[in-house]
Write an enzyme that holds these catalytic residues in place. Structure first.
Site, PDB file in Angstrom:
ATOM      1  CG  HIS A  49      -2.008   1.391   0.978  1.00 15.48           C
ATOM      2  ND1 HIS A  49      -2.390   1.742   0.266  1.00 15.48           N
ATOM      3  CD2 HIS A  49      -1.577   2.018   2.135  1.00 15.48           C
ATOM      4  CE1 HIS A  49      -2.878   2.765   0.981  1.00 15.48           C
ATOM      5  NE2 HIS A  49      -2.594   3.132   1.560  1.00 15.48           N
ATOM      6  CG  HIS A  73       0.442   6.489   4.047  1.00 11.94           C
ATOM      7  ND1 HIS A  73       1.296   6.424   3.249  1.00 11.94           N
ATOM      8  CD2 HIS A  73      -0.579   6.402   4.494  1.00 11.94           C
ATOM      9  CE1 HIS A  73       0.368   5.239   2.686  1.00 11.94           C
ATOM     10  NE2 HIS A  73      -0.982   5.721   3.180  1.00 11.94           N
ATOM     11  CD  GLU A  77      -5.153   5.038  10.303  1.00  5.35           C
ATOM     12  OE1 GLU A  77      -5.397   4.716   9.980  1.00  5.35           O
ATOM     13  OE2 GLU A  77      -3.957   6.056   9.332  1.00  5.35           O
ATOM     14  CG  ASP A  78      -2.423   0.658   9.776  1.00 10.40           C
ATOM     15  OD1 ASP A  78      -3.344   0.539  10.670  1.00 10.40           O
ATOM     16  OD2 ASP A  78      -2.786   1.794   9.043  1.00 10.40           O
ATOM     17  CG  ASP A 140      -4.217   7.236   2.329  1.00 10.58           C
ATOM     18  OD1 ASP A 140      -2.980   5.641   2.384  1.00 10.58           O
ATOM     19  OD2 ASP A 140      -4.466   7.515   2.973  1.00 10.58           O
ATOM     20  CG  ASP A 261     -22.341   9.761 -32.517  1.00  9.40           C
ATOM     21  OD1 ASP A 261     -21.474   8.845 -32.644  1.00  9.40           O
ATOM     22  OD2 ASP A 261     -22.898  10.029 -33.266  1.00  9.40           O
TER      23      ASP A 261
END
Length: 636
Positions: A49, A73, A77-78, A140, A261
């Site tokens: 990611h 980034h 957080e993760d 992101d 068209d």
């Protein structure tokens, strides 16, 4: 060196020869270690990611700190890695970008709207200080949308709606058309799946036929340029986005075949004069369709986009859409404001600052509740725009439906505040006239003039609304419908005393006099008596022969002074006034102002008898979101 890392460094070097490779390598290594063993919902390594986000940033030609922040980034957080660790390992520039990209997680919220609003608020405020934050967030979001199929349906739809409502409009404002188009198409896939599949099927069935026609037309254009010895960089077909086709079908009420068209091509030339030369050649080869030419070179869009647009009828019986621009214009059209974002020592590019000036308005939304903040955001970002001109020919970009008042405040806050008259294309018009693109506006001002509260009923731009409320010291935004309802309930005209012939009495909306104000009356053309504050600037323009002495005429009976503290919810004033009106009691005054995390509604009521006090308090306390009621300094 890992294959992915080598690719990133090689791509960045193509547009930044002096890039600090070591800091990118360090960012990659820390991100790789932090996400070791982590998997995404798709089953792929989590590291994929941030790598894909970084590749999107590379397409925008992001600088080295932004590339590093792209890789890092999600680590705070993760992963177990803390923000303090990032601050120790990297300079403050990279650390601040990573911090801004990290979602708010240590605070509990009472609704998903408040959580979304708080994160959006954080990003927007950070973007004002450093616009690279928004590039990071959009990159992101774009990759998350590309992998949305791995989420459960309900969550996928929620994320898609948030993307369509918030992030696609931001990308449009920043001129990032390719990101905006892809975000809208990916959102449409989940929000309107049947229409998405219908358009996809129709496009695939007509692809060969359209490509064949497009190739014939492109060859004809190139041949004409060669014969005229006109240098060009590129003549190519232009892909259409699904959501764009859907919007045109809906707006024009036409079928897919009527919209699709159209064959679209883009022509890129050396300079501006060649743009107009190409336009003339195109109109010689094919017949232009009236009303379908737009000159965004002379009058650029608010996000900096420049190009000539024209539609012509071809020999195939289909319409050819042509865009003509220079290489620099194409760069801006492709990268939006990112094309202007460069550091010059410690100075930001002035062109870029002008492109993101609209972000300043969020500073005035900071007190709004979550759902209200999001609603305000959506309204302001989905507005179409018009371009009007000052008498000197300077272009002013306004929201569609804007009035001369909006124009005045856009030119300068003093001009808007002191506006008394407006001319559009040389003719005097009312101040609530809706402007259209191309209008030339002149504002006539007076030093003693000031805004009217009634202006809030028809101005459109946030800037005008904020300045009017500030000048009039209106502390919170009030819905015009709610204000009209309050005016009906709080009818002070029956308490006006005057001598002479009996006639209808009106309370002027321009100054809205209250019980404690000194007042003066004037007889108007409809023979009614209109009451103003004695210091109202508008009375100087009235016929002084029509002046009438007036005064407040209130019986000396008991008056209940109420202070009602309520939760900050929309419609609370209306609920309280309706409750009182049902008791057929006279409301003498009402005032609303914020009080920390609540709203204070102050009222003066004329009771019918002594028992009314306790009854009114009890009825008010039963209303949902009413916290405390104070009546004549006694708390209930």
């Amino acid at each position: 060196m890992d294959k992915e890392l080598k690719f990133i460094i090689d791509e960045v070097k193509k547009y930044d020869k002096r890039v600090d490779v070591s800091i990118i390598e360090k960012s990659y290594d820390i991100a790789k270690d932090a996400h070791q063993g982590q998997k995404r919902m798709s089953g792929e390594d989590f590291l994929n990611h941030p790598l894909e986000v970084t590749k999107i940033l590379i397409e925008l030609h992001a600088d080295c700190p932004t590339i590093c922040a792209g890789l890092l980034h999600d680590v705070v957080e993760d992963s177990p890695l803390s923000l303090n660790k990032i601050k120790k390992e990297f300079d403050s520039e990279i650390a601040k970008l990573v911090e801004a990209a990290t979602k708010t997680s240590k605070v509990s919220f009472d609704s998903p709207e408040n959580y979304t609003a708080e994160n959006l608020r954080k990003i927007l405020f950070a973007t004002i200080k450093d616009p690279r934050v928004m590039f990071l967030k959009l990159a992101d979001r774009l990759h998350n949308m590309r992998t949305l199929k791995h989420l459960r349906d309900e969550k996928a739809k929620r994320v898609a709606k948030e993307t369509m409502d918030i992030y696609a409009p931001i990308a449009h404002k920043l001129g990032l058309y390719s990101i905006k188009g892809e975000l809208e198409d990916l959102s449409m896939r989940y929000l309107l799946p049947e229409m998405y599949q219908y358009i996809k099927t129709k496009i695939n069935s007509k692809r060969e036929e359209r490509e064949e026609k497009a190739n014939v037309l492109i060859k004809a254009v190139k041949k004409t340029f060669t014969e005229m010895d006109l240098k060009y960089y590129d003549v190519s077909g232009r892909a259409k986005y699904f959501h764009s086709i859907y919007k045109k079908m809906k707006k024009r009420n036409k079928s897919f075949d009527e919209i699709y068209d159209l064959i679209a091509i883009r022509i890129i030339v050396e300079n501006v004069s060649d743009c107009y030369r190409v336009l003339a050649l195109i109109h010689q080869v094919w017949k232009p369709i009236p009303g379908r030419f737009k000159d965004y070179i002379a009058v650029p869009k608010s996000n900096g986009y420049q190009s000539l647009h024209t539609d012509v009828a071809t020999e195939f019986g289909s319409i050819l859409e042509v865009q003509i621009r220079t290489l620099d214009m194409h760069y801006v059209a492709k990268y939006g404001v990112a094309a202007h974002w460069r550091y010059k020592g410690t100075e930001r590019d002035k062109m870029f600052d002008r492109r993101v000036a609209w972000l300043e308005q969020v500073l005035d939304w900071k007190k709004k509740a979550g759902s209200e903040f999001l609603d305000t955001f959506k309204v302001n970002f989905f507005q179409d725009e018009i371009v009007v001109f000052t008498p000197k020919g300077d272009p002013i970009i306004l929201a569609e439906g804007s009035t001369p008042i909006d124009f005045g405040f856009e030119v300068h806050s003093w001009v808007g505040s002191h506006c008394v008259k407006a001319e559009v294309n040389g003719k005097v018009v009312s101040l609530d006239t809706k402007l259209t693109s191309g209008d030339i506006i002149s504002i006539i001002t007076q030093n003693n003039a000031k805004p009217s509260r009634n202006w809030l009923n028809y101005v459109v731009t946030n800037k005008a609304k904020q300045r009017i409320r500030s000048e009039l010291k209106l502390e919170i935004d009030r819905d015009p419908k709610q204000m009209r309802l309050e005016e009906e309930i709080v009818n002070l005209s029956k308490f006006i005393g005057f001598s002479g012939k009996k006639r209808p009495v009106k309370i002027s909306k321009c100054c809205s006099p209250g019980l404690k104000d000194k007042i003066v009356g004037y007889i108007t053309k409809d023979k009614a008596l209109t009451v103003h504050k004695s210091g109202c600037s508008n009375i100087f323009a009235l016929d002084q022969k029509k002046k009438v002495d007036v005064k407040w005429d209130i019986p000396h009976e008991k008056i209940l002074k109420l202070k009602v503290y309520v939760n900050d919810k929309l419609g609370m004033v209306t609920k309280i006034l309706n409750t009182i009106a049902q008791r057929k009691l006279s409301v003498l005054s009402v005032n609303v102002r914020p009080n920390k995390k609540t709203i204070l509604i102050s009222l003066e009521i004329k009771p019918e008898n002594d028992d009314d006090e306790e009854e009114i308090v009890n009825i008010l306390k039963e209303i949902k979101n009413v916290l405390t009621v104070v009546c004549n300094k006694k708390t209930y």
